[in-house]
Design a protein around this motif. Structure first.
Motif, PDB file in Angstrom:
ATOM      1  N   GLN A   1      16.241   6.920 -15.693  1.00 56.07           N
ATOM      2  CA  GLN A   1      16.460   7.789 -14.537  1.00 56.07           C
ATOM      3  C   GLN A   1      16.010   7.127 -13.244  1.00 56.07           C
ATOM      4  OE1 GLN A   1      13.516  10.960 -13.576  1.00 56.07           O
ATOM      5  NE2 GLN A   1      12.922  10.804 -15.731  1.00 56.07           N
TER       6      GLN A   1
ATOM      7  N   GLN B   1      20.633  11.155 -10.619  1.00 55.64           N
ATOM      8  CA  GLN B   1      19.798  11.386 -11.802  1.00 55.64           C
ATOM      9  C   GLN B   1      18.890  12.595 -11.616  1.00 55.64           C
ATOM     10  OE1 GLN B   1      20.042   9.321 -14.636  1.00 55.64           O
ATOM     11  NE2 GLN B   1      21.755   8.385 -13.599  1.00 55.64           N
TER      12      GLN B   1
ATOM     13  N   SER C   1      19.128  13.919 -17.293  1.00 61.41           N
ATOM     14  CA  SER C   1      18.573  12.672 -16.765  1.00 61.41           C
ATOM     15  C   SER C   1      17.075  12.764 -16.543  1.00 61.41           C
ATOM     16  CB  SER C   1      19.270  12.307 -15.452  1.00 61.41           C
ATOM     17  OG  SER C   1      20.644  12.065 -15.650  1.00 61.41           O
TER      18      SER C   1
ATOM     19  N   TRP D   1      17.553  14.185  -4.562  1.00 57.20           N
ATOM     20  CA  TRP D   1      16.582  13.392  -5.324  1.00 57.20           C
ATOM     21  C   TRP D   1      15.212  13.431  -4.646  1.00 57.20           C
ATOM     22  CZ3 TRP D   1      13.275   9.335  -4.664  1.00 57.20           C
ATOM     23  CH2 TRP D   1      12.798   8.717  -5.826  1.00 57.20           C
TER      24      TRP D   1
ATOM     25  N   CYS E   1      21.382   3.924 -11.304  1.00 57.97           N
ATOM     26  CA  CYS E   1      20.353   4.941 -11.085  1.00 57.97           C
ATOM     27  C   CYS E   1      19.572   4.603  -9.817  1.00 57.97           C
ATOM     28  CB  CYS E   1      19.416   5.015 -12.289  1.00 57.97           C
ATOM     29  SG  CYS E   1      18.421   3.536 -12.539  1.00 57.97           S
TER      30      CYS E   1
ATOM     31  N   SER F   1      24.888   8.152  -8.729  1.00 58.34           N
ATOM     32  CA  SER F   1      24.275   9.204  -9.533  1.00 58.34           C
ATOM     33  C   SER F   1      22.817   9.330  -9.141  1.00 58.34           C
ATOM     34  CB  SER F   1      24.384   8.874 -11.033  1.00 58.34           C
ATOM     35  OG  SER F   1      23.664   9.801 -11.803  1.00 58.34           O
TER      36      SER F   1
END
Length: 300
Positions: free
Chosen positions: A262, A157, A162, A32, A292, A155
């Motif tokens: 997201q 995202q 997403s 991320w 998220c 997650s």
């Protein structure tokens, strides 16, 4: 004590700093953060710690062979984290550096937060209790870091589907929420997605009861929300904004919209906070319950 391979970080070119411990969720945090670093055109710095608390000091607890084993294990973690970062952003478009420290990770990260652009962590690491929703590192950093802290949950995202979801920001009209609003607009603009600004009027009732005169109250609260967002629309004309005013508790309202988002962005504490407060009840509850990633923002 820092590994000799650690590069010197220029505070002017502030990096996104990621704490990684070899757990699956910390690697998701790396992925991320890599995407966000590319969007921000800034460096990504990955750090892991081989320290553990002891009353007699690190040197007294372990011999040279144990220290070397920890060093090799940490390098393995950093190598994998670096690979994940480059896989998340192919094409070598971001600068990724790594660091091994034998200092405790929480005070190290808090100190680095003074010059970091953002800190990113998984919601719990391999040292967390199996059922723990939020680990000690993510809890401490969200409370005490000087820069924004992104907490990545199960997650990250980071997938293509997403990536088209909107961003949710909590707006309560207080000055504490303004840095969060600004960062939310920045993220939405970079990601080319819509922004949902959620303003919850009531957080005092625990019952789903109708409120007398709600339509008049709603009009007043909508004006307040518009005033809170004033100016950001001109600065970020590419960001579609949906304004939501609800007669509900902030936590439930934000989580309702977080299910289809997201990313959630929140101030460290809101209108119910007090001077010197590290983290408000709404931010704490959302950090625990959201699926998220959540960014907590406070003024430096």
């Amino acid at each position: 004590m820092v590994d000799s391979e650690t590069p010197r970080i220029d505070p002017v070119d502030a990096p996104i700093l990621v704490a990684v411990d070899g757990s699956a969720i910390s690697y998701q945090a790396v992925a991320w953060a890599a995407v966000d670093a590319e969007l921000r055109r800034c460096p990504l710095h990955l750090i892991t710690s081989s320290a553990f608390p002891t009353g007699y000091g690190f040197g007294a607890a372990l011999g040279e062979s144990e220290v070397e084993w920890l060093r090799e294990d940490a390098r393995r973690i950093l190598t994998e984290a670096s690979r994940i970062a480059h896989d998340a952003v192919p094409g070598d478009t971001i600068s990724v550096t790594t660091e091994l420290t034998f200092d405790l990770i929480i005070p190290t990260m808090i100190d680095r937060s003074r010059t970091a652009r953002m800190i990113v962590v998984g919601n719990r690491g391999r040292g967390a209790i199996g059922r723990a929703v939020l680990g000690s590192v993510s809890t401490a950093l969200s409370r005490h870091a000087r820069c924004p802290v992104a907490v990545v949950h199960g997650s990250s995202q980071a997938d293509a589907v997403s990536a088209r979801k909107p961003i949710v920001v909590g707006v309560d009209g207080s000055s504490n929420s303004m840095p969060a609003v600004e960062l939310a607009f920045e993220e939405a603009s970079r990601r080319k997605v819509a922004l949902i600004a959620v303003h919850a009027w009531s957080d005092t009732t625990g019952y789903d009861l109708p409120v007398h005169g709600w339509e008049e109250i709603r009009t007043s609260e909508e004006i307040q929300l518009a005033e809170s967002l004033a100016g950001f629309g001109e600065r970020y004309p590419d960001v579609p904004v949906e304004r939501i005013v609800v007669c509900d508790r902030p936590v439930r309202s934000i989580l309702d919209y977080a299910d289809g988002a997201q990313l959630v962005v929140l101030g460290s504490h809101g209108r119910g906070g007090f001077a010197g407060m590290m983290l408000g009840s709404t931010s704490t509850a959302v950090l625990h319950a959201a699926e998220c990633p959540v960014i907590v923002v406070r003024e430096r």
